[in-house]
Scaffold this active site. Structure first.
Site, PDB file in Angstrom:
ATOM      1  N   SER A 146       0.682  -1.109   0.021  1.00  0.00           N
ATOM      2  CA  SER A 146      -0.136   0.063  -0.063  1.00  0.00           C
ATOM      3  C   SER A 146       0.762   1.125   0.002  1.00  0.00           C
ATOM      4  O   SER A 146       1.976   1.137   0.554  1.00  0.00           O
ATOM      5  CB  SER A 146      -0.791  -0.167   1.216  1.00  0.00           C
ATOM      6  OG  SER A 146      -1.498   1.397   1.279  1.00  0.00           O
ATOM      7  N   TYR A 159      -1.545   0.563  10.405  1.00  0.00           N
ATOM      8  CA  TYR A 159      -1.607  -0.187   9.148  1.00  0.00           C
ATOM      9  C   TYR A 159      -0.402   0.395   8.437  1.00  0.00           C
ATOM     10  O   TYR A 159       0.459  -0.303   7.800  1.00  0.00           O
ATOM     11  CB  TYR A 159      -2.687   0.592   8.374  1.00  0.00           C
ATOM     12  CG  TYR A 159      -2.949   0.071   7.146  1.00  0.00           C
ATOM     13  CD1 TYR A 159      -3.009  -1.243   6.889  1.00  0.00           C
ATOM     14  CD2 TYR A 159      -2.897   0.781   5.876  1.00  0.00           C
ATOM     15  CE1 TYR A 159      -3.324  -1.756   5.590  1.00  0.00           C
ATOM     16  CE2 TYR A 159      -3.286   0.363   4.667  1.00  0.00           C
ATOM     17  CZ  TYR A 159      -3.482  -0.984   4.395  1.00  0.00           C
ATOM     18  OH  TYR A 159      -3.716  -1.446   3.079  1.00  0.00           O
TER      19      TYR A 159
END
Length: 260
Positions: A146, A159
């Site tokens: 990501s 995250y």
């Protein structure tokens, strides 16, 4: 001669086989569909048997239900794939985010889940399948990370940390396995609107919808899957080491154009 050998921009047309994790929804499901549509044999892995069965019926993929963080499940998946002739490509899509708390309010269980789902699960699949991928001398591992691995943001520490760890693992794997002719690819999407990502992270449909509020065209799961399909279908000597993709409206992690 394979046409792709004379024109590296063309996808390789040699029959290929892949295992895709996270295949019950979102980018994983879309990747199974994209590869199967190009003629790949695909093993689709996820925990939800009902969704996998439907996907297999629609695409011809082989459904293998299991939790990639569980050693026994990984062993069963490896045995099933080996018995069916093996794969040359491993695509780790399984993962996700839990919570949007700032670090001072971090929930240990959310962080543990993110590291298990994004990092440990990918490691276990890679570790299990490396002998198979090495043996063919033309193996590929693609990890979906990501842009959260590149730039930290408030409320994203867990995250950010998990995806940065998965990115570091991917980079180390490329260095360690180049002698085995293993191709290692990292795809780093920005804002992608899928059925479950924001909902699973925030736990509320209204809050999840606000993530994409006013963004004219966030990426779709199909957009990312098409990039994954292209990257793994190129002739083996072509390695797209890192692919960052965002919607045009997202110029950077902190810069998103929204309609008023």
């Amino acid at each position: 001669m394979n046409p792709s050998q004379t024109n590296p921009s063309r996808p390789d047309q040699t029959p290929r086989t892949a295992l895709v994790t996270g295949a019950s929804t979102g980018i994983g499901e879309a990747t199974v569909r994209a590869l199967a549509g190009q003629g790949w044999q695909v093993f689709a892995v996820a925990r939800r048997e009902d969704r996998l069965a439907a996907l297999a019926a629609q695409t011809g993929a082989v459904a293998l239900a299991g939790d990639v963080t569980d050693d026994a499940a990984v062993a069963r998946i490896l045995d099933a794939v080996s018995s069916a002739g093996g794969v040359d490509t491993l695509i780790n899509v399984a993962g996700g985010a839990r919570g949007a708390d700032q670090l001072g309010q971090a929930k240990t269980e959310d962080w543990e889940w993110m590291f298990q789902a994004n990092v440990i699960g990918s490691m276990k699949l890679i570790r299990a399948f490396l002998p198979m991928l090495r043996a063919g001398r033309r193996g590929t591992v693609l990890n979906l990370t990501s842009t959260a691995a590149l730039v930290a943001y408030e409320g994203g520490a867990g995250y950010n940390a998990a995806k940065a760890a998965q990115r570091a693992m991917t980079q180390a794997l490329r260095l360690e396995e180049v002698g085995n002719n293993l191709r290692v690819i990292e795809v780093l999407p920005g804002m992608v609107q899928t059925e479950e990502f924001a909902l699973n992270r925030l736990g509320d449909r209204e809050r999840a919808a606000q993530v994409y509020r006013g963004v004219a065209e966030p990426l779709t799961a199909e957009d990312v899957a098409d990039v994954v399909r292209y990257a793994v279908s190129l002739p083996h000597h072509v390695n797209l080491d890192e692919i960052v993709l965002r919607p045009v409206a997202q110029a950077a992690a902190h810069k998103v154009v929204r309609d008023s």
